[in-house]
Design a protein around this motif. Sequence first.
Motif, short mmCIF file in Angstrom:
data_model
loop_
_atom_site.label_atom_id
_atom_site.label_comp_id
_atom_site.label_asym_id
_atom_site.label_seq_id
_atom_site.Cartn_x
_atom_site.Cartn_y
_atom_site.Cartn_z
N LEU A 145 60.81 34.91 63.01
CA LEU A 145 61.01 36.30 62.58
C LEU A 145 60.95 36.38 61.07
CD1 LEU A 145 63.99 37.50 64.83
CD2 LEU A 145 61.56 37.43 65.37
N ASP A 146 60.29 37.42 60.56
CA ASP A 146 60.27 37.66 59.12
C ASP A 146 61.68 38.05 58.67
OD1 ASP A 146 57.81 38.44 56.90
OD2 ASP A 146 59.85 39.13 56.47
N ILE A 147 62.12 37.49 57.55
CA ILE A 147 63.48 37.72 57.07
C ILE A 147 63.66 39.15 56.54
CG2 ILE A 147 63.19 37.06 54.62
CD1 ILE A 147 65.65 35.22 55.00
N ASN A 148 62.57 39.82 56.22
CA ASN A 148 62.63 41.17 55.65
C ASN A 148 61.65 42.07 56.42
OD1 ASN A 148 63.04 43.35 53.96
ND2 ASN A 148 61.63 42.59 52.38
N CYS A 185 57.21 23.71 49.55
CA CYS A 185 56.74 24.91 50.26
C CYS A 185 57.79 25.40 51.25
CB CYS A 185 55.43 24.59 50.98
SG CYS A 185 54.90 25.90 52.08
N LEU A 186 58.16 26.68 51.11
CA LEU A 186 59.17 27.29 51.98
C LEU A 186 58.79 27.18 53.46
CD1 LEU A 186 61.68 29.15 52.28
CD2 LEU A 186 60.13 31.08 52.00
N PHE A 187 57.55 27.50 53.80
CA PHE A 187 57.19 27.50 55.22
C PHE A 187 57.04 26.08 55.76
CE2 PHE A 187 55.39 32.13 55.24
CZ PHE A 187 56.69 32.60 55.08
N CYS A 188 56.65 25.11 54.93
CA CYS A 188 56.69 23.70 55.38
C CYS A 188 58.13 23.32 55.73
CB CYS A 188 56.15 22.76 54.31
SG CYS A 188 54.35 22.69 54.22
N ALA A 194 46.45 40.94 47.10
CA ALA A 194 46.91 41.29 48.46
C ALA A 194 48.42 41.18 48.59
CB ALA A 194 46.22 40.39 49.48
N GLY A 195 49.07 40.63 47.56
CA GLY A 195 50.54 40.53 47.60
C GLY A 195 51.07 39.28 48.26
N GLN A 196 50.23 38.23 48.35
CA GLN A 196 50.72 36.98 48.95
C GLN A 196 51.83 36.39 48.07
OE1 GLN A 196 47.76 33.92 49.66
NE2 GLN A 196 49.18 32.69 50.87
N THR A 197 52.96 36.08 48.70
CA THR A 197 54.09 35.50 47.96
C THR A 197 54.42 34.08 48.40
OG1 THR A 197 55.66 36.49 49.52
CG2 THR A 197 55.16 37.76 47.52
N VAL A 198 54.04 33.73 49.61
CA VAL A 198 54.28 32.37 50.11
C VAL A 198 52.92 31.73 50.36
CG1 VAL A 198 55.34 30.93 51.88
CG2 VAL A 198 56.47 33.06 51.17
N PHE A 199 52.67 30.62 49.66
CA PHE A 199 51.33 30.04 49.67
C PHE A 199 51.21 28.93 50.72
CE2 PHE A 199 51.47 32.72 46.11
CZ PHE A 199 50.18 33.25 46.03
N LEU A 251 46.93 39.01 57.07
CA LEU A 251 46.92 37.73 56.35
C LEU A 251 46.65 38.01 54.89
CD1 LEU A 251 45.26 36.80 59.38
CD2 LEU A 251 46.23 34.74 58.37
N ASN A 252 47.68 38.14 54.10
CA ASN A 252 47.53 38.42 52.67
C ASN A 252 47.01 37.17 51.97
OD1 ASN A 252 48.58 41.08 52.83
ND2 ASN A 252 50.66 40.28 52.85
N THR A 253 46.04 37.37 51.07
CA THR A 253 45.44 36.24 50.36
C THR A 253 45.45 36.49 48.86
OG1 THR A 253 44.07 35.69 52.28
CG2 THR A 253 43.36 34.82 50.16
N ILE A 255 49.50 29.49 54.65
CA ILE A 255 48.90 30.55 55.49
C ILE A 255 49.88 31.05 56.54
CG2 ILE A 255 47.19 30.93 57.33
CD1 ILE A 255 45.22 29.27 55.79
N HIS A 256 49.97 32.35 56.67
CA HIS A 256 50.81 32.95 57.70
C HIS A 256 50.18 34.25 58.15
CE1 HIS A 256 52.23 34.05 53.69
NE2 HIS A 256 52.52 35.25 54.19
N ALA A 257 50.16 34.46 59.46
CA ALA A 257 49.72 35.73 60.02
C ALA A 257 50.96 36.57 60.30
CB ALA A 257 48.93 35.51 61.30
N HIS A 258 51.04 37.73 59.64
CA HIS A 258 52.09 38.68 59.99
C HIS A 258 51.69 39.35 61.30
CE1 HIS A 258 53.95 39.08 55.83
NE2 HIS A 258 52.76 38.59 55.50
N VAL A 259 52.63 39.49 62.21
CA VAL A 259 52.44 40.30 63.42
C VAL A 259 53.40 41.48 63.31
CG1 VAL A 259 52.73 40.38 65.93
CG2 VAL A 259 51.77 38.33 64.85
P1 AMP Z 1 53.33 37.39 52.04
O1 AMP Z 1 53.81 38.41 51.06
O2 AMP Z 1 52.16 37.81 52.87
O3 AMP Z 1 53.13 36.03 51.39
O4 AMP Z 1 54.50 37.23 53.10
C1 AMP Z 1 55.60 36.40 52.96
C2 AMP Z 1 56.61 36.85 53.97
O5 AMP Z 1 57.57 35.83 54.14
C3 AMP Z 1 57.37 38.13 53.58
O6 AMP Z 1 57.16 39.13 54.57
C4 AMP Z 1 58.83 37.66 53.52
O7 AMP Z 1 59.73 38.64 53.97
C5 AMP Z 1 58.80 36.42 54.41
N1 AMP Z 1 59.83 35.43 54.13
C6 AMP Z 1 60.21 34.96 52.92
N2 AMP Z 1 61.18 34.03 53.06
C7 AMP Z 1 61.41 33.92 54.39
C8 AMP Z 1 62.32 33.14 55.18
N3 AMP Z 1 63.16 32.27 54.62
N4 AMP Z 1 62.29 33.29 56.51
C9 AMP Z 1 61.45 34.19 57.08
N5 AMP Z 1 60.58 34.95 56.41
C10 AMP Z 1 60.57 34.82 55.07
#
Ligand code: AMP
Length: 114
Positions: A29-32, A4-7, A92-97, A86-88, A99-103
Amino acid sequence: MADCLFCKIVKGEIPAKKIHEDDDTVAFLDINPQAPTHLLVVPRRHIPTLNDLGPDDDALAGKLLRVAAALAKERGLAGRGWRAVLNTNADAGQTVFHIHAHVLGGRRMTWPPG
Ligand code: AMP
Ligand code: ZN
């Protein structure tokens, strides 16, 4: 969780611009970034989606939101406004599985979201 990337960010195995750490949560900080302020607040513990929260997670889920609000306030966004997302899962477009709250803040948001 090993893959897991966030782990990995939580453990410091992958670099990130961390802006907050406590016993339960980490924020970075979000990378994008999709807004002038775009932070992610994650629980240290691996939980894939909001669907996976159980009754024992009530305090953690509350803390995630409180930390999100505190960080938004710290950045001067409380008065003018900001958005927690919180995309689920797929629709919803969740890409990282994990849990993360976007601010998101610093610009006018639209509604409905895309
Ligand atoms: P979600 O689409 O809700 O799953 O959001 C995943 C978020 O993680 C996206 O906004 C990405 O830009 C962000 N993200 C992906 N990889 C990284 C990283 N290495 N560091 C910081 N943010 C990331
Ligand atoms: Zn994880």
